[in-house]
Design a protein around this motif. Structure first.
Motif, PDB file in Angstrom:
ATOM      1  N   UNK A   1      41.968 -45.581  20.034  1.00 24.76           N
ATOM      2  CA  UNK A   1      41.389 -45.268  21.022  1.00 24.76           C
ATOM      3  C   UNK A   1      41.085 -43.912  21.352  1.00 24.76           C
ATOM      4  N   UNK A   2      39.843 -43.401  21.562  1.00 25.54           N
ATOM      5  CA  UNK A   2      39.728 -41.821  21.491  1.00 25.54           C
ATOM      6  C   UNK A   2      39.038 -41.479  22.766  1.00 25.54           C
ATOM      7  N   UNK A   3      39.068 -42.278  23.930  1.00 30.14           N
ATOM      8  CA  UNK A   3      38.368 -41.684  25.055  1.00 30.14           C
ATOM      9  C   UNK A   3      39.492 -42.063  26.099  1.00 30.14           C
ATOM     10  N   UNK A   4      39.470 -40.966  27.359  1.00 28.78           N
ATOM     11  CA  UNK A   4      40.655 -41.038  28.243  1.00 28.78           C
ATOM     12  C   UNK A   4      40.371 -42.449  29.039  1.00 28.78           C
ATOM     13  N   UNK A   5      39.356 -42.685  29.339  1.00 25.28           N
ATOM     14  CA  UNK A   5      39.220 -44.056  30.214  1.00 25.28           C
ATOM     15  C   UNK A   5      39.527 -45.204  29.452  1.00 25.28           C
ATOM     16  N   UNK A   6      39.400 -45.338  28.332  1.00 18.19           N
ATOM     17  CA  UNK A   6      39.872 -46.442  27.436  1.00 18.19           C
ATOM     18  C   UNK A   6      41.385 -46.259  27.533  1.00 18.19           C
ATOM     19  N   UNK A   7      41.795 -45.018  27.157  1.00 21.10           N
ATOM     20  CA  UNK A   7      43.412 -44.801  27.050  1.00 21.10           C
ATOM     21  C   UNK A   7      44.248 -45.153  28.452  1.00 21.10           C
ATOM     22  N   UNK A   8      43.491 -44.860  29.455  1.00 17.88           N
ATOM     23  CA  UNK A   8      44.062 -45.216  30.756  1.00 17.88           C
ATOM     24  C   UNK A   8      44.341 -46.819  30.851  1.00 17.88           C
ATOM     25  N   UNK A   9      43.179 -47.636  30.674  1.00 14.92           N
ATOM     26  CA  UNK A   9      43.247 -48.975  30.482  1.00 14.92           C
ATOM     27  C   UNK A   9      44.119 -49.478  29.496  1.00 14.92           C
ATOM     28  N   UNK A  10      44.375 -49.065  28.501  1.00 14.99           N
ATOM     29  CA  UNK A  10      45.482 -49.607  27.489  1.00 14.99           C
ATOM     30  C   UNK A  10      46.894 -49.067  28.001  1.00 14.99           C
ATOM     31  N   UNK A  11      46.900 -47.922  28.441  1.00 16.35           N
ATOM     32  CA  UNK A  11      48.316 -47.542  29.139  1.00 16.35           C
ATOM     33  C   UNK A  11      48.813 -48.263  30.256  1.00 16.35           C
ATOM     34  N   UNK A  12      47.924 -48.916  30.872  1.00 17.16           N
ATOM     35  CA  UNK A  12      48.326 -49.735  32.031  1.00 17.16           C
ATOM     36  C   UNK A  12      48.232 -51.149  31.938  1.00 17.16           C
TER      37      UNK A  12
END
Length: 346
Positions: free
Chosen positions: A146-157
């Motif tokens: 994952x290399x975008x912040x919106x994608x990262x937030x979705x994965x983290x939550x």
């Protein structure tokens, strides 16, 4: 310990090391939903340091300097056995690890081993451009990047429920060592109830604890909410880092079983739902007693069974042979660490 293997590893590539990515990982930390975030300290070079970080994040208190039973925590395999057992006992399904680009190869492998043993979803934050070293570490492990912040937030939550669909035990989730214990006063167990005497057919072996009707497990009260002695005791027992120590002290607190009786408890004497424990009168098993376990005790008691599975112990073998030896010195030291006075059943 999950059928079909764990989910693929997620690598979040924060190539510019921007603070928003780490902040998102810390915000995702919610043990009540089965998500745990740890931020390892690269300054600690001890082999078991990463296991310690995980135990701290679960609210556990490691043995302090001068406590002679601290050697288990300083040894890599026992520390990771404890960390894995508590991860499963508290229904942590998603582990998020920051600063993985600073981890040694050995620590990286420790995380991958934990993933295999526990079946958790593992999310790794890599705070620099992806290197060949990272791809080499993961070459035999399924992963996605994952290399975008919106994608990262979705994965983290993402909430990864445990196999039985329950949530975690509701730990406070500090990212450092557990705070001081309540008001630092010594406490003892409340009055012990009488167990139900069980019969044993002649010439038959003593059976384990039977299944009881299970109710939904609830979390021990958090320390800031503690008011009664039982609340304080539950909160303190929750901080015990070794699963077997925590289970033995919890059984003592609930039943009053002394060291001799604790030494007789087998894996099968805790039923599968951790709603009951059988305490033996002696090796003759004439008047063994069955005790119902309160909801706050069940996660702590279940941890011993999970630890036994991880260690491949036979279900009918004693649970506490090492910590009840030599007059129970290890158990007494653990009790001293949480300022709990071991009593005697009348």
């Amino acid at each position: 310990m999950t059928a079909g293997g764990p989910p693929p590893v997620t690598v979040i590539n924060d190539k510019d090391d921007h603070p928003d990515w780490t902040a998102a990982a810390h915000t995702a930390h919610d043990p009540d939903l089965g998500r745990l975030t740890i931020d390892p300290s690269p300054a600690n070079g001890a082999p078991a340091a990463l296991a310690h970080d995980l135990l701290y994040a679960l609210g556990k208190r490691l043995p302090q300097g001068g406590e002679t039973h601290g050697t288990w925590a300083d040894s890599q395999r026992p520390a990771w056995d404890a960390a894995c057992a508590w991860t499963l006992a508290h229904h942590i399904g998603h582990l998020i690890v920051c600063r993985t680009d600073r981890l040694t190869h050995a620590r990286f492998r420790q995380l991958l081993t934990l993933r295999e043993r526990s079946g958790i979803r593992l999310t790794l934050l890599w705070h620099r451009p992806v290197t060949i070293a990272l791809r080499t570490l993961l070459e035999q492990t399924p992963y996605h990047l994952i290399d975008t912040l919106p994608q990262a937030r979705a994965v983290l939550n993402h909430t990864e429920h445990s196999p039985d669909g329950t949530r975690s035990a509701g730990q406070q989730g500090p990212t450092g060592p557990a705070s001081s214990l309540d008001d630092a006063q010594w406490i003892t167990s409340p009055a012990w109830p009488d167990g139900v005497v069980t019969d044993r057919p002649k010439r038959a072996g003593c059976p384990g604890a039977p299944d009881l009707t299970s109710t939904k497990s609830s979390a021990p009260p958090r320390r800031e909410q503690s008011r009664t002695p039982v609340d304080v005791l539950a909160a303190r027992l929750t901080t015990v880092a070794h699963p077997l120590h925590a289970t033995a002290l919890t059984i003592h607190a609930v039943t009053g079983a002394d060291l001799n009786r604790l030494a007789l408890i087998r894996g099968i004497d805790i039923n599968e739902t951790a709603t009951a424990v059988k305490v033996h009168d002696s090796t003759a098993h004439r008047r063994c007693q069955l005790y119902s376990l309160p909801t706050w005790a069940r996660c702590l008691v279940r941890a011993a069974g999970i630890h036994g599975q991880l260690k491949d112990r036979a279900p009918d073998s004693p649970l506490f042979p090492l910590i009840t030896a030599q007059g129970g010195e290890q158990l007494r030291l653990t009790a001293t660490g949480i300022r709990y006075t071991l009593g005697h059943h009348q």
